[in-house]
Each structure stands twice: as structure tokens, then as C-alpha cells.
Design a protein around this motif. Structure first.
Motif, short mmCIF file in Angstrom:
data_model
loop_
_atom_site.label_atom_id
_atom_site.label_comp_id
_atom_site.label_asym_id
_atom_site.label_seq_id
_atom_site.Cartn_x
_atom_site.Cartn_y
_atom_site.Cartn_z
N VAL A 110 59.27 49.07 15.33
CA VAL A 110 59.75 49.63 16.53
C VAL A 110 58.15 49.49 17.23
O VAL A 110 58.33 49.12 18.48
CB VAL A 110 60.08 51.13 16.33
N ASN A 111 57.28 50.00 16.65
CA ASN A 111 55.86 50.00 17.37
C ASN A 111 55.39 48.63 17.95
O ASN A 111 54.91 48.35 18.63
CB ASN A 111 54.71 50.73 16.60
N LEU A 145 55.14 44.22 21.51
CA LEU A 145 55.35 42.73 22.20
C LEU A 145 55.95 42.91 23.75
O LEU A 145 55.46 41.83 24.52
CB LEU A 145 56.40 42.47 21.44
N ARG A 146 56.92 43.82 24.01
CA ARG A 146 57.47 44.11 25.18
C ARG A 146 56.38 44.40 26.31
O ARG A 146 56.28 43.90 27.34
CB ARG A 146 58.42 45.05 25.19
N SER A 147 55.16 45.28 25.96
CA SER A 147 54.28 45.65 26.75
C SER A 147 53.41 44.47 27.22
O SER A 147 52.95 44.37 28.23
CB SER A 147 53.45 46.58 25.95
N ARG A 148 53.28 43.50 26.08
CA ARG A 148 52.21 42.28 26.65
C ARG A 148 52.84 41.47 27.63
O ARG A 148 52.27 41.16 28.46
CB ARG A 148 52.24 41.52 25.23
N ILE A 149 54.33 41.36 27.38
CA ILE A 149 55.03 40.48 28.67
C ILE A 149 55.00 41.19 29.69
O ILE A 149 54.72 40.68 30.94
CB ILE A 149 56.42 40.27 27.95
N VAL A 150 55.23 42.65 29.86
CA VAL A 150 55.22 43.22 31.10
C VAL A 150 53.78 43.35 31.82
O VAL A 150 53.96 43.32 33.01
CB VAL A 150 55.68 45.03 30.88
N THR A 151 52.73 43.47 31.04
CA THR A 151 51.53 43.32 31.46
C THR A 151 50.99 42.14 32.12
O THR A 151 50.56 42.12 33.06
CB THR A 151 50.51 43.81 30.58
N TRP A 152 51.37 41.11 31.50
CA TRP A 152 51.29 39.72 31.96
C TRP A 152 51.95 39.45 33.27
O TRP A 152 51.47 39.10 34.21
CB TRP A 152 51.88 38.68 31.04
N ARG A 153 53.29 40.22 33.18
CA ARG A 153 53.96 40.02 34.58
C ARG A 153 53.39 40.74 35.80
O ARG A 153 52.96 40.43 36.78
CB ARG A 153 55.57 40.58 34.23
N ALA A 154 52.77 42.17 35.41
CA ALA A 154 52.20 42.80 36.37
C ALA A 154 50.77 42.30 36.81
O ALA A 154 50.67 42.27 38.15
CB ALA A 154 51.59 44.41 35.71
N ARG A 202 64.60 38.91 26.60
CA ARG A 202 65.05 37.74 25.93
C ARG A 202 63.84 37.01 25.36
O ARG A 202 64.18 36.46 24.13
CB ARG A 202 65.86 36.75 26.90
N ILE A 203 62.54 37.02 25.98
CA ILE A 203 61.56 36.40 25.44
C ILE A 203 61.05 37.14 24.29
O ILE A 203 60.61 36.74 23.07
CB ILE A 203 60.52 36.21 26.68
N ALA A 204 61.32 38.34 24.56
CA ALA A 204 60.76 39.39 23.42
C ALA A 204 61.53 39.26 22.19
O ALA A 204 61.06 39.30 21.09
CB ALA A 204 60.56 40.85 23.86
N TYR A 205 62.70 39.39 22.42
CA TYR A 205 63.87 39.42 21.27
C TYR A 205 63.63 38.08 20.34
O TYR A 205 63.52 37.91 18.91
CB TYR A 205 65.20 39.14 21.63
N ASP A 224 50.15 29.97 30.61
CA ASP A 224 49.50 29.62 29.49
C ASP A 224 48.85 31.15 28.80
O ASP A 224 48.53 31.24 27.68
CB ASP A 224 48.11 28.72 29.74
N ASP A 225 48.47 32.04 29.83
CA ASP A 225 47.88 33.13 29.29
C ASP A 225 49.11 34.04 28.55
O ASP A 225 48.97 34.65 27.49
CB ASP A 225 47.63 34.00 30.37
N LEU A 226 50.40 33.86 28.82
CA LEU A 226 51.51 34.57 28.46
C LEU A 226 51.62 33.82 26.99
O LEU A 226 51.80 34.56 26.02
CB LEU A 226 52.68 34.47 28.98
N VAL A 227 51.54 32.76 26.83
CA VAL A 227 51.77 31.92 25.72
C VAL A 227 50.67 32.39 24.51
O VAL A 227 50.86 32.63 23.52
CB VAL A 227 51.56 30.40 25.89
#
Length: 346
Positions: A75-76, A81-90, A111-114, A141-144
């Protein structure tokens, strides 16, 4: 003459009441999970169903399932993982002066996280896959890089293959089985006319990446990458051609050492993977992977409650399940593998 208005039957009112209760329950679950209903399409909120809602519910149920099994380490990891995507988006939104939702919508984050979380050992997210599911923002590329870092950190398996073992040699052209597996049962869906596995198979044959298919399945509900791979392998069982080399780029097939290990499992357990799965298991019962893999995993692992299994044990078991799926698909489709160095199983 005046129109005659008939009263609504009680049975219809009951159906409407039940549907409304389900809708409210779904929306309450999403709100409790922290999702803003304002970011969900209005028509989906009104219906209590739709592509976005199914995606958010899938993630919510996935996390809740892990919590119920007390798999808090995972879970952690998924929160990270989700936090990484959210941070990249912000960061991307701030850098290019865009609204966060314009960079990436919430359900696409999920969807990307799952899909990333379900990648088999050795597989990685790539830029083309993210573009294919609708990510068009600069800085991709930073997200990848961030997703690959997460995968490398969390996808460690004791079941990783020996680097010294010979790899399977696969041809560029698709392999077409001589016939369907005798125990393959084709069950088309009444609405779509296709079997469960068939949509994924067709899209793969049309050039789509399994990770892209996992994020955008036909019914709108994200599935795991391994499920897509299994769907494609099911095509083999029904006599369909499959470009094995292309599929192997997503999930590697058994190397020589792993193939020999699984062959020995057949000898030790007495389970023949080409026979009827309903009667080829323990004491003539249903075939189960965990029973077949006892010589690899050990009796102690198999007898453990799932809550007591360590993350390393789960990773090892998942690796061997993916490898076994390859092994069974190839054996059942009468494929004779060849390995580097000229090793053949003829």
C-alpha cells in the motif's frame, strides 16, 4: 381523446430505487476515498457509472483489498507511485502554466499507476505507451524516469532469472499452432460476440502495446498488464497466430534453466499441463499453480496464509506464475522451444 396515464408498476419503482441506492453508494465511496466529484463527468455522476468512475473504483478496491490482507508495505509503495505521478503533474502544470487537469486527468493518473504496478519483473514503462493513452504534455521524459525508478526499487524478486542461462530463441514471424488445444473452450460474450481474451488479442495483433491495452480495455475498467499478456497467450490455445518475439519483449519467456525447472515440476508433481485442467490437479482435482510450483516455492510457502507471505515471496511467486503461463501456453500449443547455443527440446 385524452391520453391514459397508467401507474408505474411497483416492480419498476423497486428497480429504480435499487439503482439509485447503488449510485449513491458508489459516489459516497469515491468521496470517502478523497475524490472530487466535480472532476468526474456529469453524465457519469448522474448514472453512477462510466469509464472514469470504473477506473477510480478499481483503484479504490485494489488498495482496500491490500489493506484487508494487511499488505501495508505494498500500500505504501502504491501511495508513493501515485504521489510521483501527481507531483510530476503539479510540477509540469506550474512550469508550463497549465491547469493540472489539462496536464493529466485524475483517472489517467490511476490508470498509469495501476498498469505500472502490475508490470512483470524486467518490464518498464516507455514514452510511446504514455503517449498512446493520451499523455501529451511536455516533460514526459521526466515522468518516464520517475516511473522506472519506482519499478526498479519495488520490483525486486528472488525468483529473478539466472543471467548465465540460455535465453529462448524466437522467430520474427508469428507462430501459428497446428490446432487449438483440445481443452480450450471458446465462450463469446453475448453483447460483444467476443471471448474475454479476444479484444486484447485483436488489439495486440493490430500493433498496440499490452500496457496501453491494460490502461484502456474495452469495458473501460483498467486491468493488469499480466492479464493482457495472458489474454494474448490464450489466443495460442485457440489456434491463433501470435508473434512470440514481440510478446517476449513485454514478459520474457522461460530461459533454459527455468524451462527445465518447470519440466521437472511436471515430473515431481505428476501434473501434466497439457491435460484437462479440471482433473489434472491434486488427487484428480482442479489444476492450481501453487500446487504445481511446490518444488520451486516449497511446502512452507504454499501452506502460509497469504497475509503472512513476505513481499519478496510474493514477488518470487508472481515471477514463477508468469513463467509458468508461458510454459503452459507453449506446451499446450505444441511449440518446441530452442535456446541460445543450439539447445533444443526436440
Amino acid at each position: 381523446s385524452a391520453a391514459i396515464i397508467l401507474p408505474v408498476p411497483a416492480s419498476v419503482r423497486d428497480i429504480e430505487r435499487i439503482e439509485e441506492e447503488k449510485r449513491q453508494e458508489t459516489l459516497n465511496q469515491l468521496k470517502d476515498a478523497g475524490y472530487d466529484l466535480e472532476h468526474i463527468p456529469k453524465n457519469e455522476v448522474e448514472q453512477g457509472d462510466g469509464e472514469v468512475i470504473r477506473t477510480l473504483k478499481q483503484w479504490h478496491n485494489y488498495i482496500n483489498g491490500l489493506k484487508k490482507r494487511e499488505n501495508f508495505d505494498r500500500v505504501n509503495q502504491l501511495d508513493d507511485l501515485r504521489s510521483r505521478i501527481v507531483t510530476w503533474r503539479a510540477d509540469t502544470a506550474e512550469k508550463y502554466r497549465m491547469a493540472p487537469g489539462a496536464v493529466m486527468e485524475e483517472h489517467l493518473i490511476i490508470r498509469i499507476a495501476y498498469a505500472t504496478a502490475s508490470l512483470p519483473c524486467g518490464a518498464e514503462v516507455d514514452r510511446d505507451t504514455l503517449v498512446a493513452v493520451g499523455v501529451r504534455s511536455r516533460g514526459l521524459d521526466d515522468l518516464v524516469i520517475s516511473l522506472r525508478e519506482w519499478t526498479k526499487k519495488t520490483n525486486k524478486s528472488e525468483g529473478a532469472r539466472s543471467p548465465s542461462s540460455a535465453s529462448m530463441v524466437l522467430a520474427d514471424e508469428p507462430y501459428t499452432p497446428p490446432s487449438s488445444w483440445e481443452f480450450a473452450v471458446y465462450k463469446p460474450n453475448k453483447k460483444t460476440g467476443l471471448a474475454t481474451w479476444e479484444s486484447s488479442y485483436n488489439r495486440f495483433m493490430e500493433g498496440e502495446n499490452p500496457m496501453t491495452i491494460a490502461m484502456n480495455p474495452a469495458n473501460g475498467k483498467p486491468i493488469q498488464v499480466g492479464t493482457v499478456v495472458k489474454h494474448i497467450q490464450d489466443g495460442l490455445l485457440h489456434g491463433r497466430p501470435v508473434p512470440l518475439k514481440k510478446l517476449a519483449a513485454v514478459v520474457a519467456p522461460p530461459n533454459k534453466e527455468e524451462w527445465d525447472t518447470l519440466s521437472k515440476c511436471e515430473d515431481v508433481t505428476g501434473f501434466d499441463v497439457t491435460k484437462d485442467p479440471n482433473t489434472s490437479g491434486v488427487d484428480g482435482g482442479f489444476f492450481r499453480m501453487k500446487d504445481f510450483l511446490v518444488p520451486v516455492m516449497g511446502n512452507a510457502f504454499v501452506s502460509k496464509d497469504i497475509k503472512e507471505r513476505t513481499q519478496e515471496e510474493k514477488s518470487k511467486f508472481n515471477h514463477w506464475c508468469n513463467t509458468l503461463n508461458w510454459y503452459m501456453s507453449l506446451r499446450r500449443s505444441k511449440y518446441t522451444p530452442t535456446f541460445e547455443g543450439g539447445h533444443s527440446l526436440l
